[in-house]
Design an enzyme around this catalytic site. Structure first.
Site, mmCIF file in Angstrom:
data_model
loop_
_atom_site.group_PDB
_atom_site.id
_atom_site.type_symbol
_atom_site.label_atom_id
_atom_site.label_comp_id
_atom_site.label_asym_id
_atom_site.label_seq_id
_atom_site.Cartn_x
_atom_site.Cartn_y
_atom_site.Cartn_z
ATOM 1 N N ASP A 170 -6.693 -6.502 -0.362
ATOM 2 C CA ASP A 170 -7.036 -5.453 -1.514
ATOM 3 C C ASP A 170 -7.679 -4.471 -1.514
ATOM 4 O OD1 ASP A 170 -6.560 -4.673 -3.859
ATOM 5 O OD2 ASP A 170 -6.616 -6.346 -5.128
HETATM 6 C C1 BGC Z 1 -4.995 -3.480 -6.630
HETATM 7 C C2 BGC Z 1 -4.235 -3.907 -6.018
HETATM 8 C C3 BGC Z 1 -3.795 -2.318 -5.926
HETATM 9 C C4 BGC Z 1 -4.249 -1.276 -4.568
HETATM 10 C C5 BGC Z 1 -4.037 0.185 -4.361
HETATM 11 C C6 BGC Z 1 -6.438 -2.531 -6.431
HETATM 12 O O1 BGC Z 1 -6.962 -2.185 -7.324
HETATM 13 O O2 BGC Z 1 -5.934 -4.463 -7.400
HETATM 14 O O3 BGC Z 1 -2.937 -4.643 -7.049
HETATM 15 O O4 BGC Z 1 -2.571 -3.012 -5.074
HETATM 16 O O5 BGC Z 1 -5.499 -1.381 -5.409
HETATM 17 O O6 BGC Z 1 -4.126 1.140 -5.423
#
Ligand code: BGC
Length: 742
Positions: free
Chosen positions: A288
């Protein structure tokens, strides 16, 4: 050195990474399989990955494992790579020399998302929230929604979608529950898996995320989810297993939080033992955004790609990994393993054969119109009619006067905040509601329920009051035939919510109901909320975050143009004291002593009756369920039963099969379900195969599933608390490997 390299070098000393890349032209992608044998699509993806890896330099392999944020990020003086799609989540350069396409990543839970700070928004179709789609109990619809997202993604220039949120709804206060599939592993895994498969049908990679036990947002970057590993296999991990099996997803996004100690993105148990050794899964794990914390520990545990730099402190899989390889701290096989898993996924999902050739900022109107139909169909089946006293719904078109109250229903419908946010055509219908920045903006899609209601009942006098003043709302309700109160609760990424509706809305509803018993409440919420006024109102509809055609879909249902067929994917508790963990989500160690006893299982185990039970959902027609028989052949149980429409209008039933065993975490588990469309008087007979893992418990010591021989009880009905028929089935003892799948 271009400006991107300069910016990155200035950030964290990552000067050695080649960031320049171009999309392969169709011609290069179709290069002769003689000079590029890995382009032979007849070969298995693994073989192709092996052939290609053998041609790659170390720097080229390093290029594949390091991802960048694709949007400028001023707090870290970060300028997005020039080749990235501005306003999106991520970019991994390709290797033009070998025809390896770049990876353009964007969030995708409900549509093609745009990151908050982006100067230019991609205006796209948004489906209802994932939890709403789960409430349809219709995997075909989830697939169609995913296919729609994938089609918009392709023309928007993306080939990796950050979709597939399947964390269990363990705490109804989790601010991201709207991005997930609810509280049951079978329902969540089936629905989310179908959506992923739809996305992938466009030759696009989709993740399944956030692996794992990321079940609250409070302290998400540091918190430690403590859970018995065997219980995790029977709950959260089982949802992932189902989603992966049903979609064939080849990308997993590991979560921010720790699990039983280590961070998810460097957990040998999650990334190596569970995913690879037990499940024999061959895809790649990306972190993530900001979820990578090390180089050696992470890559050795099984992380294959760092995402979204500079969200992490260092380019752990960039300059740091290069150095670790040079010093011998990390073995070259680790880089080979990571790069080949990424290549495997790219081959498997057709990224080489179907290169991205366009990156359209504005979608054609005919595409948006077609996709609005899909979003509206999803919303129509997602809405759950929770209560309908005296058949107050559907409303008659001859109604003389209606008052619509609150929820900005004159302007639009609410959606959730954070990285999944999709900007709609037409912009925010209610701009300026705080927070206007991350995890905002609070967004209302310009699909006004009030306008749609007026179109359904053109002869009626339909007024709107904003619902800020209970007395004014009550006065307006007293003067109308029917009062429809729209109650909203915004939810989003990075925070958890209270189960009580904000801003006095409970008082407004109570006052309106007191003034006019013909009151209907339409909820637009991320997940379950408390409904202290439920006995006083005539009708309650849970419309969730209903997407870019939500206003029309709500009016369709209120007037019977569509027949409600949504069923709850999560229990609505009566109060916080009914929850497994009544105290508000805390920081630090979060111990899930309830283990696999999640949602309705917890309520059942403690003899608690919720306000509205898991699986509950009314219709404008009625159904009879019966004729249940079951055949057991070792652990394979197949049930057969009949569903009949006993009412006067066509409608969709959701037949639910539950199973009860002994020594389980709960009195019963959802074992199967089927949604069917029936004309009045029509009946159909269906058969449902029960996954043997739903008859088993996970034996942590032997690391396998074990079915105890004995008599099991199968029940059939239209809700978890509405049993039409029960039968006993004898099943012999059996064990299955941890990675068993159908
Ligand atoms: C989130 C993810 C997301 C990623 C990219 C993170 O803050 O937890 O679910 O895919 O950002 O935007």
């Amino acid at each position: 050195m271009n400006y991107v390299k300069l910016a990155l070098a200035g950030l964290a000393g990552c000067s050695a990474i080649a960031l320049t890349s171009a999309a392969p032209t169709p011609a290069t992608a179709r290069q002769s399989t003689v000079t590029r044998p890995w382009m032979n699509a007849k070969l298995p993806a693994e073989t192709r990955a092996k052939l290609l890896l053998a041609q790659m330099t170390q720097d080229e392999k390093l290029t594949l494992v390091m991802g960048y944020f694709a949007t400028d990020f001023p707090p870290r003086q970060f300028k997005a790579p020039a080749e990235a799609r501005l306003g999106s989540a991520g970019y991994v350069p390709g290797v033009p020399r070998l025809g390896i396409p770049a990876q353009w990543q964007t969030d995708a839970g409900i549509g093609v998302a745009t990151q908050g700070g982006a100067p230019k928004k991609r205006e796209r179709t948004a489906l209802p929230s994932n939890l709403a789609t789960a409430a349809t109990w219709n995997p075909d619809l989830a697939f169609k929604g995913g296919a729609m997202i994938g089609s918009e993604a392709r023309v928007s220039g993306f080939n990796v979608m950050l979709a597939g949120g399947v964390n269990l709804l363990r705490d109804p206060r989790n601010g991201r529950n709207f991005e997930y599939g609810g509280e049951d592993p079978l329902l969540a895994g089936t629905m989310v898996g179908a959506q992923i498969a739809g996305i992938q049908s466009n030759h696009i990679i989709s993740t399944v995320k956030h692996f794992a036990i990321n079940d609250q947002e409070t302290d998400r970057n540091n918190g430690n989810s403590v859970i018995d590993p065997a219980a995790a296999r029977m709950s959260d991990l089982l949802a992932f297993q189902f989603a992966i099996e049903k979609s064939g997803a080849s990308a997993v996004m590991c979560a921010y939080n720790r699990v039983n100690g280590p961070f998810s993105c460097e957990s040998p148990w999650l990334l190596d033992q569970v995913l690879r050794r037990d499940w024999k899964w061959k895809g790649y794990v990306m972190s993530d955004w900001g979820g990578t914390h090390s180089t050696k520990a992470a890559i050795e545990a099984g992380l294959d790609q760092q995402s979204g730099f500079p969200f992490d402190q260092k380019p752990y899989f960039g300059a740091e990994l290069k150095q670790a390889l040079a010093s011998g701290t990390v073995a070259p096989e680790m880089l080979d393993r990571a790069a080949s898993r990424i290549l495997y996924a790219m081959f498997r999902h057709g990224l080489f054969e179907h290169p991205i050739t366009a990156a359209t900022m504005d979608l054609p109107d005919d595409m948006l119109a077609r996709n609005a139909v899909i979003s509206r169909a999803d919303a129509a089946e997602a809405m759950v009619l929770l209560k309908n006293d005296g058949a107050i719904l559907p409303l008659s078109r001859q109604v003389r006067s209606i008052v619509v109250i609150g929820g900005h229903a004159d302007k639009g419908v609410l959606t959730g905040g954070g990285s999944s946010l999709v900007y709609p055509k037409g912009g925010n219908a209610v701009p300026g509601v705080k927070p206007t920045f991350w995890p905002g903006p609070v967004m209302y899609y310009p699909s006004s329920p009030l306008d749609a209601i007026r179109r359904q009942a053109p002869g009626a006098r339909t007024d709107f009051v904003d619902g800020t003043d209970p007395a004014a709302a009550a006065a307006a309700a007293r003067a109308a035939d029917v009062a429809i109160v729209f109650a909203t609760q915004w939810a989003g990424e990075s925070f958890d919510v209270s189960l009580t509706l904000p801003e006095n809305q409970d008082q407004v509803i109570a006052a309106v109901a007191e003034a006019n018993p013909r009151t209907i409440v339409v909820l637009e919420t991320g997940g379950p909320v408390l409904t202290p006024w439920r006995d006083k109102v005539g009708g309650i509809v849970e419309a969730w975050f209903p997407g870019t055609a939500g206003g029309e879909a709500i009016a369709d249902m209120l007037f019977g143009t569509t027949i409600p067929s949504g069923h709850l994917p999560a229990s609505f508790p009566r109060g916080l004291d009914q929850l497994a963990n009544p105290a508000a989500p805390a920081r630090g160690d979060v111990t899930y002593n309830e283990g696999a006893t999640v949602g309705y299982k917890w309520l059942d185990a403690h003899g608690e009756k919720p306000a509205f039970a898991f699986g509950h959902g009314l219709s404008y027609t009625s159904f009879a369920y019966g004729g249940l028989t079951a055949k057991a052949d070792k652990g394979a149980v197949t049930a057969r039963f009949t569903i009949r429409n006993t009412g006067k209008v066509r409608g969709r039933a959701v037949a639910q099969l539950y199973v009860a065993g002994t020594g389980w975490e709960a009195p019963k588990r959802l074992a199967g379900f089927r949604k069917v469309d029936l004309a009045p008087g029509a009946a159909t007979s269906v058969s449902v195969a029960v996954d043997p893992r739903l008859l088993a418990t996970f034996d942590g010591t032997a690391n396998r599933w074990a079915i105890a021989g004995g008599t099991y009880r199968l029940t059939l009905g239209g809700s978890s608390d509405q049993i039409a028929q029960a039968i006993a089935v004898k099943i012999g003892p059996m064990t299955l490997p941890a990675g068993w799948h159908p």
